[in-house]
Design a protein around this motif. Structure first.
Motif, PDB file in Angstrom:
ATOM      1  N   THR A 169      23.023 113.762  44.696  1.00 15.35           N
ATOM      2  CA  THR A 169      23.592 114.095  46.000  1.00 15.35           C
ATOM      3  C   THR A 169      22.928 115.348  46.543  1.00 15.35           C
ATOM      4  O   THR A 169      22.477 116.202  45.790  1.00 15.35           O
ATOM      5  CB  THR A 169      25.104 114.337  45.893  1.00 15.35           C
ATOM      6  OG1 THR A 169      25.286 115.426  44.994  1.00 15.35           O
ATOM      7  CG2 THR A 169      25.808 113.125  45.353  1.00 15.35           C
ATOM      8  N   GLN A 192      36.843 111.370  54.133  1.00 16.25           N
ATOM      9  CA  GLN A 192      36.928 110.331  53.126  1.00 16.25           C
ATOM     10  C   GLN A 192      37.439 110.924  51.805  1.00 16.25           C
ATOM     11  O   GLN A 192      38.180 110.290  51.080  1.00 16.25           O
ATOM     12  CB  GLN A 192      35.556 109.679  52.973  1.00 16.25           C
ATOM     13  CG  GLN A 192      35.569 108.205  52.687  1.00 16.25           C
ATOM     14  CD  GLN A 192      36.314 107.350  53.682  1.00 16.25           C
ATOM     15  OE1 GLN A 192      37.220 107.806  54.382  1.00 16.25           O
ATOM     16  NE2 GLN A 192      35.980 106.093  53.759  1.00 16.25           N
ATOM     17  N   GLY A 235      32.488 112.690  55.657  1.00 12.12           N
ATOM     18  CA  GLY A 235      32.563 112.687  54.199  1.00 12.12           C
ATOM     19  C   GLY A 235      33.796 113.428  53.698  1.00 12.12           C
ATOM     20  O   GLY A 235      34.478 112.995  52.776  1.00 12.12           O
ATOM     21  N   GLN A 246      27.125 109.250  51.183  1.00 12.45           N
ATOM     22  CA  GLN A 246      27.551 108.078  50.409  1.00 12.45           C
ATOM     23  C   GLN A 246      27.498 108.352  48.913  1.00 12.45           C
ATOM     24  O   GLN A 246      28.430 108.042  48.177  1.00 12.45           O
ATOM     25  CB  GLN A 246      26.627 106.892  50.707  1.00 12.45           C
ATOM     26  CG  GLN A 246      26.936 106.200  52.002  1.00 12.45           C
ATOM     27  CD  GLN A 246      26.131 104.918  52.158  1.00 12.45           C
ATOM     28  OE1 GLN A 246      25.425 104.504  51.252  1.00 12.45           O
ATOM     29  NE2 GLN A 246      26.258 104.304  53.308  1.00 12.45           N
ATOM     30  N   LEU A 249      29.409 106.039  56.223  1.00  7.52           N
ATOM     31  CA  LEU A 249      28.949 107.418  56.027  1.00  7.52           C
ATOM     32  C   LEU A 249      27.423 107.470  55.970  1.00  7.52           C
ATOM     33  O   LEU A 249      26.757 106.475  55.703  1.00  7.52           O
ATOM     34  CB  LEU A 249      29.515 107.969  54.714  1.00  7.52           C
ATOM     35  CG  LEU A 249      31.036 107.998  54.594  1.00  7.52           C
ATOM     36  CD1 LEU A 249      31.435 108.413  53.192  1.00  7.52           C
ATOM     37  CD2 LEU A 249      31.625 108.946  55.609  1.00  7.52           C
ATOM     38  N   SER A 304      32.704  95.757  49.017  1.00  5.09           N
ATOM     39  CA  SER A 304      31.494  96.273  49.647  1.00  5.09           C
ATOM     40  C   SER A 304      30.582  95.132  50.058  1.00  5.09           C
ATOM     41  O   SER A 304      30.685  94.014  49.548  1.00  5.09           O
ATOM     42  CB  SER A 304      30.748  97.184  48.672  1.00  5.09           C
ATOM     43  OG  SER A 304      29.614  97.712  49.287  1.00  5.09           O
ATOM     44  N   ILE A 311      30.346 110.636  47.734  1.00  2.77           N
ATOM     45  CA  ILE A 311      31.663 110.001  47.728  1.00  2.77           C
ATOM     46  C   ILE A 311      31.747 108.968  46.608  1.00  2.77           C
ATOM     47  O   ILE A 311      32.764 108.837  45.922  1.00  2.77           O
ATOM     48  CB  ILE A 311      31.954 109.352  49.104  1.00  2.77           C
ATOM     49  CG1 ILE A 311      31.942 110.411  50.200  1.00  2.77           C
ATOM     50  CG2 ILE A 311      33.275 108.616  49.096  1.00  2.77           C
ATOM     51  CD1 ILE A 311      33.029 111.434  50.086  1.00  2.77           C
ATOM     52  N   THR A 312      30.655 108.229  46.406  1.00  7.85           N
ATOM     53  CA  THR A 312      30.638 107.254  45.322  1.00  7.85           C
ATOM     54  C   THR A 312      30.869 107.947  43.983  1.00  7.85           C
ATOM     55  O   THR A 312      31.683 107.515  43.166  1.00  7.85           O
ATOM     56  CB  THR A 312      29.283 106.524  45.286  1.00  7.85           C
ATOM     57  OG1 THR A 312      28.998 106.052  46.588  1.00  7.85           O
ATOM     58  CG2 THR A 312      29.325 105.365  44.327  1.00  7.85           C
ATOM     59  N   VAL A 367      32.385 103.769  51.692  1.00 13.30           N
ATOM     60  CA  VAL A 367      31.248 104.627  52.054  1.00 13.30           C
ATOM     61  C   VAL A 367      30.355 104.015  53.119  1.00 13.30           C
ATOM     62  O   VAL A 367      29.395 104.640  53.545  1.00 13.30           O
ATOM     63  CB  VAL A 367      30.390 104.958  50.808  1.00 13.30           C
ATOM     64  CG1 VAL A 367      31.199 105.761  49.818  1.00 13.30           C
ATOM     65  CG2 VAL A 367      29.820 103.727  50.182  1.00 13.30           C
ATOM     66  N   SER A 368      30.682 102.799  53.594  1.00 10.74           N
ATOM     67  CA  SER A 368      29.710 102.127  54.450  1.00 10.74           C
ATOM     68  C   SER A 368      29.570 102.803  55.805  1.00 10.74           C
ATOM     69  O   SER A 368      28.571 102.628  56.483  1.00 10.74           O
ATOM     70  CB  SER A 368      30.091 100.659  54.631  1.00 10.74           C
ATOM     71  OG  SER A 368      31.281 100.571  55.356  1.00 10.74           O
TER      72      SER A 368
END
Lengths: 469, 699
Positions: free
Chosen positions: B272, B518, B515, B547, B542, B569, B550-551, B539-540
């Motif tokens: 990230t 979320q 983000g 993404q 973002l 997803s 958050i994942t 996350v789609s």
């Protein structure tokens, strides 16, 4: 000696005023034509015209300010009727100027209350509304501004022209805006009317909005059968000739029956139920706090409700006289019923539409997945997010209600005949309109400026709520 | 040779109420005739502003403060409004993200298409309609005559976007600007639309400016790439050269934040990017990426503005005929950084062994009645959103549900959370049946145990209530905590766990980034220590760099609580990255099920095969087999007879007889352990080759 219109400062200011008004209007018209031509030929408007009309507008503003200053500074009697009126309104004008100046300066720190002051239109609207609110407060609270008793006639001044001298000593020396057909002071009646208009219109509108909310939220959120029944009822009421209803309500047979008090009980009960559900849905998981809050809120509200509804001498009398300080005028009830009847279905439709949109949002689904009740979702998830359009609409609606109040007064419905509210006064003045114009015009101008102010305020708020998105 | 479009030193600012915000600073790029250039960056980097500046359509508050935009050598800023209008829509055409925004809902498609040559070339209505019909056939829409007669709302999203592209190509423009044209579309539709644009531009010699955040698409479509960050180009060059040897830390970080379906998280952990993009009014003095850059050196990177530097000093351009710029980077340390070093990664949580079954779904059917009026004839119609769905969910495991929109995966989520009740079949949470129990009738413990994370960060939080109060409300409703003070403390603890500052508690959602919102949504879902969390495309919506964060947060929260995660997803990259098992859904049916390794390796269900082949992959080392699906998902009101996928299946001719038309295949277990719902003979299945082959695809 009767007053003339503008007195000594008029000699200098009147020509200036005429010139600046003429110039401004001409430039405005030119600008409009230029804009239309520009659309047609797809070219930008020359900026010169825009600047010129702005300057002309500023000049006009300056001349107006000069009148106001002259009226406040020069001694009464030398500044004519205009100066006299301005001098009487001076406390209100100064208060409004201070409040508006501070608000514009501090608009960023005022949060929601600073919103109208970000745009010119909103500021003008707020100033107009505030002017009448302050006037009502100063007259209602301190007896300022008005020159005479709005109910007391001085018999020699029947239909007296503006600026007529008052024969009795010890009183204000002139009827600034003349006398009406019953020889009362038109100016003082206009000022006194602001108190009535500004208490009843917002309260009645608020009741109507609450009723509209209490029905519109479930119709939009629950949908289905509830929605169909309520929407049909709303359509039915919107199609109903309401004037007939108003007349029915004041016919003696109906008025003396149990119908009006029962209607009042239901009508004024709606806010009570609304608040109860509001509190309970939020605190349902904490029984102790729930009971405490409900009691703290509902006991005073229930007493208020009982005091308003229960009335000695009618079929609905249940509160002992000691506990019943409020006995509102029966005519007032007609006003409330009328306003709710006319406005609630429209508010209902707006709220229903907003709810239909907001209930599809994920945060509503999130509230459902954590097991919230429908009442909580409607009042705490949906309603706060519908507030923008609702506040704007309520502003406009207070304006409509003010006009409706005038209309009711015009038909002799609602308030007692001697009431100085603007609708009744316009109706009174109408009878001799072809002979004497002056008794009808001041209340009409007051009504116009208040409603205009409310509309501009709503416009300013709407502009801001759009800009934030 | 002059390039078709030459932007030199372009700067754009926007005026807000009290200050000027620079949106684009000193941007230089060229596009040669027939060339495709990608403009890549996260939201807010100024890429759409560039497109608006080319057309000089910046709105009342935007102003070009410097530089020139030349089309065929002519400076567009000197043109009169009338001359500019002649260029817009004729020489330069733009396609926006939302096709409905470009189509007039009150006109038929045919009339809108015919307008283009009628206005720009003055041809007759009849001749224009003939051309409209030809172009509708060109964009591969079935039954052109019916399409021409229909209104935009009668078409699917993919068809609408094809019409918009047809309209754009109608005037045979020199330059086509595509602004995120496929973001709103499904992967399979996206693949087809991108392929179409590529082919049409090749055949018409149209140059392409492709604005996107999807690095995978760039590799498929574009010759050259420009990466933007905070209003500047940070790296530019030929697409393959940039992908093979990234020379700006931001580009590399962006690339490393994308999961690819060729690798699981054990092989290629996501990295990230710390921090957020600087606001236009608070740009750092030197390199704009320096505050987030792991390679930044104080005193060098923050000293002053960094120029664009050639990656190979003195290198000649790769293709002089196209006057293309060589590979350039805005990094002072590009020669010093060890580019091939393995990323110092977020330490992937060790996968926990799946525990006992918490949720058991057996033969689930969910039907919605279609609203109809009192006077409609015939039988009541239903949408068959879920048909015969069966699976188990174990504690601590991640089950991914994959499929296009309309596959019934969101309905499944709504059944589990009780927003919708099942029509038939069993849903058991431990031993309690919950399939027929709406959320209002569930006891608070069950409600708290099955929670949901929503897709849209703009919508997931109530905009009028502060973040802290929203989390506290969840605690209150779940009857957690002794009193308000205790709940306040727990709420702050949750904020810590989702790595938000405690000061966020008093903020309104609009003061947080997508983000961050979320993260709040995740904190709210985990407030009642749930046993099952349903995440519906969390996350789609973002940006790619967010993404990954958050994942990883979801994985972390899941591991910490031993929660079962049902991850919905359409992004197979992320599914490969985090899922233990996968369900592939199509039109309400489960068409393939199995462990992640089983589903991502042959034999595939033909639909899974197509989904996998549609994923754009930003890696030149990965090879893909092309399977492009034709048509759209059929209506769930009127599903096709037999196999639900038979109308779009590319392997239907390999099934003997008319089995696919007549009979619904059973979900059968393959020798490898996976399950598929397909009639294909074992021999065909055994002969399937992997769709994605690359460096580390074997894992």
């Amino acid at each position: 000696m009767p007053l003339d219109w503008t007195g000594t400062p008029g000699a200098l200011l009147n020509p200036l005023l005429a010139a600046s008004v003429g110039l401004w209007l001409t430039l405005l018209a030119l600008r409009l034509v230029a804009a239309l031509v520009a659309v047609w030929r797809a070219t930008p408007v020359a900026p010169g015209l825009r600047r010129a009309s702005l300057w002309a507008g500023r000049a006009l503003g300056l001349v107006t300010c000069a009148y106001v200053l002259a009226g406040m500074i020069l001694p009464a009697g030398t500044t004519g009727i205009v100066g006299g009126v301005i001098a009487r309104f001076a406390p209100a004008i100064l208060t409004v100027a201070t409040v508006i100046g501070l608000s514009v300066g501090l608009r960023r720190r005022l949060g929601v209350f600073g919103l109208p002051f970000h745009s010119t239109v909103g500021t003008i609207g707020a100033a107009l509304v505030l002017f009448w609110v302050v006037t009502a407060l100063l007259y209602g609270g301190f007896g300022l501004i008005a020159t005479h008793d709005p109910l007391r006639p001085i018999s020699s001044l029947r239909n007296a022209l503006p600026g007529s001298p008052v024969p009795e000593a010890g009183l204000y020396p002139h009827y600034l805006l003349g006398g009406d057909s019953l020889a009362r002071d038109v100016f003082s009646r206009m000022v006194a009317g602001s108190v009535i208009v500004l208490t009843i219109a917002p309260l009645a509108t608020l009741t109507a909005v609450l009723v509209g909310l209490s029905l519109g939220l479930p119709a939009g959120y629950l949908g289905g059968w509830t929605d169909r029944v309520l929407s049909f009822a709303a359509n039915l009421i919107l199609a109903f000739p309401v004037i007939l209803l108003f007349y029915l309500l004041v016919t003696p047979e109906v008025a003396s029956s149990a119908l009006p008090p029962v209607m009042a009980a239901v009508l004024f009960g709606a806010p009570l139920a609304f608040v109860a559900v509001l509190v309970h849905s939020r605190l349902r998981t904490q029984p102790g706090r729930n009971a405490l809050t409900l009691a703290a809120v509902l006991v005073p509200l229930a007493w208020l409700w009982a005091a308003v509804v229960s009335q000695a001498g009618t079929p609905v009398t249940f509160l002992p006289a000691r506990l019943d300080p409020l006995d509102p005028d029966r005519g007032l009830l007609v006003v409330f019923v009328a306003v709710v009847f006319v406005n609630a279905p429209i508010v209902f439709r707006i709220v229903r539409g907003l709810t239909l949109d907001i209930r599809t949002r994920d945060y509503v689904a999130a509230a459902r997945t954590r097991g919230e009740t429908p009442a909580y979702i409607m009042l705490w998830e949906v309603l706060p997010n519908a507030r923008g359009p609702l506040i704007v609409d309520t502003c406009l609606r207070i304006g409509y209600t003010t006009i409706l109040l005038g209309t009711l007064g015009f038909f002799g419905l609602g308030l007692p005949p001697e009431s100085p509210d603007w609708g009744s006064t316009i109706n009174e003045g109408r009878k001799l309109l072809l002979v004497y114009v002056h008794p009808a015009l001041p209340p009409a101008a007051a009504l116009l400026s208040l409603v205009l102010g409310l509309n501009l305020l709503a416009d300013g708020l709407r502009e801001q709520s759009m800009a934030d998105r | 040779m002059t390039p078709l479009l030459a932007i030199q030193g372009l700067s754009v600012t926007f005026a807000t109420r009290d200050r000027l915000l620079p949106a684009v600073t000193d941007l230089t790029l060229t596009i040669a005739a027939g060339e495709a250039l990608a403009l890549v960056g996260e939201s807010g980097c100024g890429k759409s502003t560039v497109a608006a500046a080319i057309l000089r359509d910046l709105g009342p508050s935007g102003r070009i403060t410097g530089g020139t935009v030349r089309l065929d050598g002519q400076d567009l800023s000197t043109l009169s409004p009338a001359a500019l209008r002649a260029i817009r829509g004729r020489r330069i055409v733009m396609v926006q993200q939302d096709p409905m925004a470009s189509l007039n809902p009150a006109m038929t498609v045919g009339a809108q298409l015919a307008e283009v040559p009628m206005i720009h070339e003055g041809v007759s209505r009849a001749a224009a309609m003939v051309r409209a019909r030809a172009i509708v056939a060109d964009v591969q829409l079935p039954d052109p005559d019916r399409i021409l007669r229909s209104y935009p709302h009668q078409l699917s999203g993919g068809q609408q976007q094809r019409i918009v592209i047809a309209m754009a190509l109608m005037s045979r423009p020199s330059l086509l600007i595509l602004d995120e044209p496929t973001t709103a579309l499904d992967v399979t539709v996206e693949a087809a639309v991108v392929q179409l644009v590529k082919d049409l531009c090749r055949s018409q010699g149209t140059a392409l400016l492709f604005i996107t955040h999807n690095l995978g698409l760039v590799l498929d479509v574009c010759d050259r790439i420009c990466v933007m960050y905070a209003g500047e180009v940070v790296e530019a060059g030929p697409a393959r050269a940039v992908f093979d040897a990234m020379r700006h830390p931001y580009t590399q970080a962006l690339f490393r934040a994308i999961p690819v379906p060729a690798a699981s998280r054990d092989h290629r952990p996501l990295v990230t990017i710390p921090g957020t993009m600087p606001q236009p009014d608070a740009l750092p003095p030197g390199c704009r990426f320096a505050p987030r850059c792991a390679h930044a050196v104080a005193g060098l990177c923050d000293a002053g503005p960094v120029p664009l530097l050639p990656v190979r000093p003195g290198a000649t351009t790769l293709d002089t005929r196209r006057a293309a710029l060589p590979h350039m980077t805005r990094c002072l340390r590009h020669t010093a950084i060890e580019w091939d070093a393995a990323p110092t990664a977020f330490d992937p949580q060790p996968r926990t062994a799946p525990g006992p079954v918490v949720l058991r779904v057996a033969g689930l059917h969910t039907h919605y009645p279609v609203a109809r009026s009192l006077f409609a004839r015939g039988r009541a119609q239903v949408v068959r959103a879920n048909t015969d769905v069966t699976f188990d969910l174990h504690a601590g495991e991640t089950l991914a549900v994959v499929g296009e929109s309309g596959s019934g995966k969101s309905t499944l989520a709504r059944v589990l959370t009780g927003l919708v009740t099942a029509t038939a079949g069993q849903v058991r949470f431990h031993d309690r049946p919950i399939g027929g129990v709406p959320v209002a009738d569930r006891d608070p413990a069950t409600v708290a145990a099955i929670q949901m994370v929503f897709q849209n960060p703009a919508d997931t939080l109530n905009p009028s209530v502060s973040v802290g109060r929203q989390i506290q409300r969840a605690l209150t409703v779940f009857r957690i905590g002794r009193n308000t003070a205790d709940r306040q403390e727990r709420m702050l603890g949750l904020l810590d766990r989702v790595r938000l500052p405690r000061s966020a508690a008093d903020r309104l959602p609009r003061h947080l980034s997508g983000g961050q919102r979320q993260r709040v949504g995740i904190a709210r879902a985990f407030a009642g220590t749930p046993q099952v969390v349903v995440a519906d495309e969390p996350v789609s919506a973002l940006d790619v760099s967010v993404q990954a964060a958050i994942t990883d947060l979801l994985i972390d929260m899941q591991a910490r609580h031993g929660t079962a995660l049902l991850f919905i997803s359409h992004d197979l990259g992320i599914v490969r990255y985090l899922a233990d098992r996968v369900l592939v859904m199509y039109l309400g049916y489960v068409v393939e099920a199995g462990s992640t390794a089983q589903v991502f390796a042959p034999p595939y269900h033909p639909y899974t095969e197509a989904l996998l082949s549609a994923v754009p992959i930003a890696d030149t080392g990965v090879k893909r087999r092309q399977v492009i699906l034709q048509g759209d998902v059929p209506s769930a009101v009127n599903p096709p007879p037999g196999c639900p996928f038979q109308t779009r299946c590319h392997r239907k001719d390999q099934v003997p007889g008319d089995l696919c038309d007549r009979m619904l295949p059973d979900l059968r277990t393959l020798p490898g352990g996976g399950q598929i719902r397909c009639h294909l003979p074992d021999a065909v299945l055994a002969a399937m080759t992997p769709v994605i082959a690359g460096t580390d695809a074997a894992g």
